[in-house]
Scaffold this motif. Sequence first.
Motif, PDB file in Angstrom:
ATOM      1  N   GLU A  26      -2.891   7.153   4.206  1.00 41.06           N
ATOM      2  CA  GLU A  26      -4.129   7.889   4.009  1.00 41.06           C
ATOM      3  C   GLU A  26      -4.605   7.725   2.562  1.00 41.06           C
ATOM      4  OE1 GLU A  26      -1.412  10.338   6.805  1.00 41.06           O
ATOM      5  OE2 GLU A  26      -1.215   9.348   4.851  1.00 41.06           O
ATOM      6  N   ASP A  27      -5.804   8.158   2.261  1.00 41.89           N
ATOM      7  CA  ASP A  27      -6.263   8.178   0.873  1.00 41.89           C
ATOM      8  C   ASP A  27      -5.299   9.042   0.069  1.00 41.89           C
ATOM      9  OD1 ASP A  27      -7.752   9.258  -1.539  1.00 41.89           O
ATOM     10  OD2 ASP A  27      -9.250   7.856  -0.760  1.00 41.89           O
ATOM     11  N   VAL A  28      -4.768   8.519  -1.027  1.00 39.16           N
ATOM     12  CA  VAL A  28      -3.720   9.218  -1.762  1.00 39.16           C
ATOM     13  C   VAL A  28      -4.204  10.555  -2.302  1.00 39.16           C
ATOM     14  CG1 VAL A  28      -4.202   8.119  -4.006  1.00 39.16           C
ATOM     15  CG2 VAL A  28      -1.871   8.904  -3.447  1.00 39.16           C
ATOM     16  N   ASP A  29      -5.490  10.672  -2.608  1.00 43.23           N
ATOM     17  CA  ASP A  29      -6.006  11.956  -3.094  1.00 43.23           C
ATOM     18  C   ASP A  29      -5.962  13.020  -2.007  1.00 43.23           C
ATOM     19  OD1 ASP A  29      -6.503  11.055  -5.676  1.00 43.23           O
ATOM     20  OD2 ASP A  29      -8.502  10.306  -5.156  1.00 43.23           O
ATOM     21  N   ASP A  30      -6.153  12.618  -0.761  1.00 40.02           N
ATOM     22  CA  ASP A  30      -6.049  13.577   0.348  1.00 40.02           C
ATOM     23  C   ASP A  30      -4.601  14.028   0.526  1.00 40.02           C
ATOM     24  OD1 ASP A  30      -8.759  13.575   0.984  1.00 40.02           O
ATOM     25  OD2 ASP A  30      -8.554  11.828   2.306  1.00 40.02           O
ATOM     26  N   ILE A  31      -3.647  13.103   0.348  1.00 38.23           N
ATOM     27  CA  ILE A  31      -2.229  13.462   0.444  1.00 38.23           C
ATOM     28  C   ILE A  31      -1.870  14.471  -0.644  1.00 38.23           C
ATOM     29  CG2 ILE A  31       0.140  12.589   0.331  1.00 38.23           C
ATOM     30  CD1 ILE A  31      -0.959   9.867   1.313  1.00 38.23           C
ATOM     31  N   ILE A  32      -2.323  14.205  -1.869  1.00 38.89           N
ATOM     32  CA  ILE A  32      -2.013  15.096  -2.988  1.00 38.89           C
ATOM     33  C   ILE A  32      -2.698  16.450  -2.813  1.00 38.89           C
ATOM     34  CG2 ILE A  32      -2.350  15.431  -5.479  1.00 38.89           C
ATOM     35  CD1 ILE A  32      -1.855  12.395  -5.792  1.00 38.89           C
ATOM     36  N   ASP A  33      -3.917  16.453  -2.321  1.00 42.32           N
ATOM     37  CA  ASP A  33      -4.612  17.727  -2.059  1.00 42.32           C
ATOM     38  C   ASP A  33      -3.833  18.564  -1.046  1.00 42.32           C
ATOM     39  OD1 ASP A  33      -6.640  17.176  -3.815  1.00 42.32           O
ATOM     40  OD2 ASP A  33      -8.091  16.536  -2.287  1.00 42.32           O
ATOM     41  N   ASP A  34      -3.267  17.911  -0.038  1.00 40.55           N
ATOM     42  CA  ASP A  34      -2.485  18.626   0.971  1.00 40.55           C
ATOM     43  C   ASP A  34      -1.233  19.232   0.343  1.00 40.55           C
ATOM     44  OD1 ASP A  34      -1.928  19.523   3.584  1.00 40.55           O
ATOM     45  OD2 ASP A  34      -0.682  17.768   4.000  1.00 40.55           O
ATOM     46  N   ALA A  67       0.825  -1.213   0.000  1.00 45.06           N
ATOM     47  CA  ALA A  67       0.000   0.000   0.000  1.00 45.06           C
ATOM     48  C   ALA A  67       0.859   1.263   0.000  1.00 45.06           C
ATOM     49  CB  ALA A  67      -0.938  -0.014   1.209  1.00 45.06           C
ATOM     50  N   TYR A  68       1.964   1.250   0.762  1.00 44.75           N
ATOM     51  CA  TYR A  68       2.870   2.406   0.744  1.00 44.75           C
ATOM     52  C   TYR A  68       3.342   2.691  -0.677  1.00 44.75           C
ATOM     53  CZ  TYR A  68       3.603   2.110   5.869  1.00 44.75           C
ATOM     54  OH  TYR A  68       3.441   2.109   7.234  1.00 44.75           O
ATOM     55  N   CYS A  69       3.741   1.634  -1.381  1.00 42.93           N
ATOM     56  CA  CYS A  69       4.286   1.789  -2.733  1.00 42.93           C
ATOM     57  C   CYS A  69       3.257   2.348  -3.706  1.00 42.93           C
ATOM     58  CB  CYS A  69       4.798   0.446  -3.248  1.00 42.93           C
ATOM     59  SG  CYS A  69       6.478   0.120  -2.767  1.00 42.93           S
ATOM     60  N   GLU A  70       2.043   1.842  -3.617  1.00 49.21           N
ATOM     61  CA  GLU A  70       0.985   2.307  -4.510  1.00 49.21           C
ATOM     62  C   GLU A  70       0.745   3.804  -4.311  1.00 49.21           C
ATOM     63  OE1 GLU A  70      -2.280  -0.225  -3.563  1.00 49.21           O
ATOM     64  OE2 GLU A  70      -1.532  -1.929  -4.748  1.00 49.21           O
ATOM     65  N   ASN A  71       0.679   4.227  -3.059  1.00 52.12           N
ATOM     66  CA  ASN A  71       0.486   5.652  -2.771  1.00 52.12           C
ATOM     67  C   ASN A  71       1.694   6.478  -3.208  1.00 52.12           C
ATOM     68  OD1 ASN A  71      -2.047   5.356  -1.708  1.00 52.12           O
ATOM     69  ND2 ASN A  71      -1.523   5.915   0.385  1.00 52.12           N
ATOM     70  N   ALA A  72       2.895   5.985  -2.903  1.00 53.03           N
ATOM     71  CA  ALA A  72       4.106   6.762  -3.173  1.00 53.03           C
ATOM     72  C   ALA A  72       4.314   6.980  -4.669  1.00 53.03           C
ATOM     73  CB  ALA A  72       5.318   6.064  -2.567  1.00 53.03           C
ATOM     74  N   LEU A  73       4.018   5.979  -5.476  1.00 56.46           N
ATOM     75  CA  LEU A  73       4.208   6.136  -6.916  1.00 56.46           C
ATOM     76  C   LEU A  73       3.303   7.232  -7.457  1.00 56.46           C
ATOM     77  CD1 LEU A  73       5.608   5.224  -9.479  1.00 56.46           C
ATOM     78  CD2 LEU A  73       3.835   3.460  -9.765  1.00 56.46           C
ATOM     79  N   LYS A  74       2.066   7.285  -6.990  1.00 56.28           N
ATOM     80  CA  LYS A  74       1.135   8.325  -7.438  1.00 56.28           C
ATOM     81  C   LYS A  74       1.590   9.703  -6.965  1.00 56.28           C
ATOM     82  CE  LYS A  74      -2.873   5.223  -7.583  1.00 56.28           C
ATOM     83  NZ  LYS A  74      -4.179   4.878  -6.957  1.00 56.28           N
ATOM     84  N   PRO A 115      12.983   5.664  -6.924  1.00 58.53           N
ATOM     85  CA  PRO A 115      13.429   4.646  -7.875  1.00 58.53           C
ATOM     86  C   PRO A 115      12.312   3.880  -8.570  1.00 58.53           C
ATOM     87  CG  PRO A 115      14.642   4.495  -5.802  1.00 58.53           C
ATOM     88  CD  PRO A 115      13.500   5.425  -5.570  1.00 58.53           C
ATOM     89  N   GLY A 116      11.074   4.101  -8.143  1.00 61.13           N
ATOM     90  CA  GLY A 116       9.951   3.474  -8.821  1.00 61.13           C
ATOM     91  C   GLY A 116       9.556   4.193 -10.096  1.00 61.13           C
ATOM     92  N   LEU A 117      10.088   5.407 -10.302  1.00 58.34           N
ATOM     93  CA  LEU A 117       9.833   6.162 -11.535  1.00 58.34           C
ATOM     94  C   LEU A 117      10.801   5.716 -12.622  1.00 58.34           C
ATOM     95  CD1 LEU A 117       9.484   9.762 -10.013  1.00 58.34           C
ATOM     96  CD2 LEU A 117       7.619   8.358 -10.938  1.00 58.34           C
ATOM     97  N   GLU A 118      10.306   5.497 -13.816  1.00 60.76           N
ATOM     98  CA  GLU A 118      11.163   5.050 -14.915  1.00 60.76           C
ATOM     99  C   GLU A 118      12.250   6.065 -15.245  1.00 60.76           C
ATOM    100  OE1 GLU A 118       9.205   3.576 -18.364  1.00 60.76           O
ATOM    101  OE2 GLU A 118       7.693   2.456 -17.221  1.00 60.76           O
ATOM    102  N   SER A 119      11.993   7.332 -14.926  1.00 63.50           N
ATOM    103  CA  SER A 119      12.972   8.380 -15.213  1.00 63.50           C
ATOM    104  C   SER A 119      14.073   8.452 -14.159  1.00 63.50           C
ATOM    105  CB  SER A 119      12.259   9.740 -15.281  1.00 63.50           C
ATOM    106  OG  SER A 119      11.582  10.004 -14.046  1.00 63.50           O
TER     107      SER A 119
END
Length: 420
Positions: free
Chosen positions: A404-412, A291-298, A315-319
């Motif tokens: 947390e919900d990843v959208d809430d993290i990004i909104d913050d 779950a951490y990885c899924e959120n962190a990549l987004k 390091p999860g980003l291809e770039s």
Amino acid sequence: MRDKTKCLHSGYSPKNGEPRVIPIYQSTTYVYDSTDEVGQVFDDPTKSLIYSRFENPTVMAVEEKIADLEGGVAAMCTSSGQAASMFSIMNLCHAGDSFISTSQIYGGTVNLFAVTLKKLGIECIFVDADADEQTISAAFKSNTKAVFGETLANPALTVLDIEKFAKIAHAHGVPLIIDNTFATPIFCKPFEFGADIVVHSTSKYMDGHAVQVGGVIVDSGRFDWTNGNFPEFTEPDESYHGISYTETYGKAAYIVKARMQLMRDFGAYPSGNSGFLLNLGLETLAIRMKAYCENALKVAQFFKSCDMIDEVRYPGLESDKYYDLAQKYLKGCSGVISIVIKGGKKNAVKFMDGLKLASNEVHVADIRTCVLHPASATHRQLTDEQLVAAGINPGLIRFSVGLEDVDDIIDDIKQSLNNL
């Protein structure tokens, strides 16, 4: 058993009528029927328990679970990750010896190695994790006893080429020690790539809930301590009844020596209650890491789209520079992202202070999102040159993505960036 099952079942198997959950043995001492029996335990500490300064049934169950997850023969928990790192070196080195470490490691470990161990007469030789084999080999001295590195460096997020460092260490007849804190055994098992010893700060993902500090050392049982470079493992230990650790304990020689010399004398051992809390975190480790990885990549992808962000290290980003190494060694890249914000330290601090959901705290790898400015905190004691070597610049922020919900993290993140 596979990792998800090991997280729940390794280390403790209740018998008929016994508690389903590991009991808390909150006791300092253990009772015997005779003086002779006590003496026998002191002759061979693996026969039974002596004192909770260096062994406790609750903690020992957790040690067995972690050893199983890492694929090692034995483990020893400590009261902190720093204690684990220190003991991992002191079990091999004494005054007049040296060891090699990559420079891209946690700031507290840099200080431990470069300052504190130096006072004890142990020299740390720092090398760049990305240096070629010839350069790293040239750093060895005749008294070099180990090589140390981090799977995923904190906070530089460099990915260590474990096989390269194992090859170099073994060519010089010394073990490779890996700090596997950020990857955890769920995402990387360093022993499979040639490492010999693994350490963790269990305060991070293993605990996951920021409730207790701890560390652990895991022994692969694969290194040959009889190669002539480590006489303390083969010759009689006069401080412990003349035992030869390799002759008496075989593959578990490293951990038994660490327990019966270092833990016996320093007593940096966790309590039964701490072991119980750590086990609760371990039981959900495999699920949480995914779950951490899924959120962190987004979140990392969002940071990449932001004009105010100069650099995103994940390091999860291809770039990412370390994407290929991550694909080789890691099944996931944890929830930690390092970003460099435009405007340097001033804007880094302003962005962090403007976050409302994420906590500004001296911690990482928690279930809750948290942020830190390494140059002001964990790496504050380093010189400018050491900061550069550790991959840190004044605008760098360590962003530890929670559950947390990843959208809430990004909104913050959005609302705080808007303040800039």
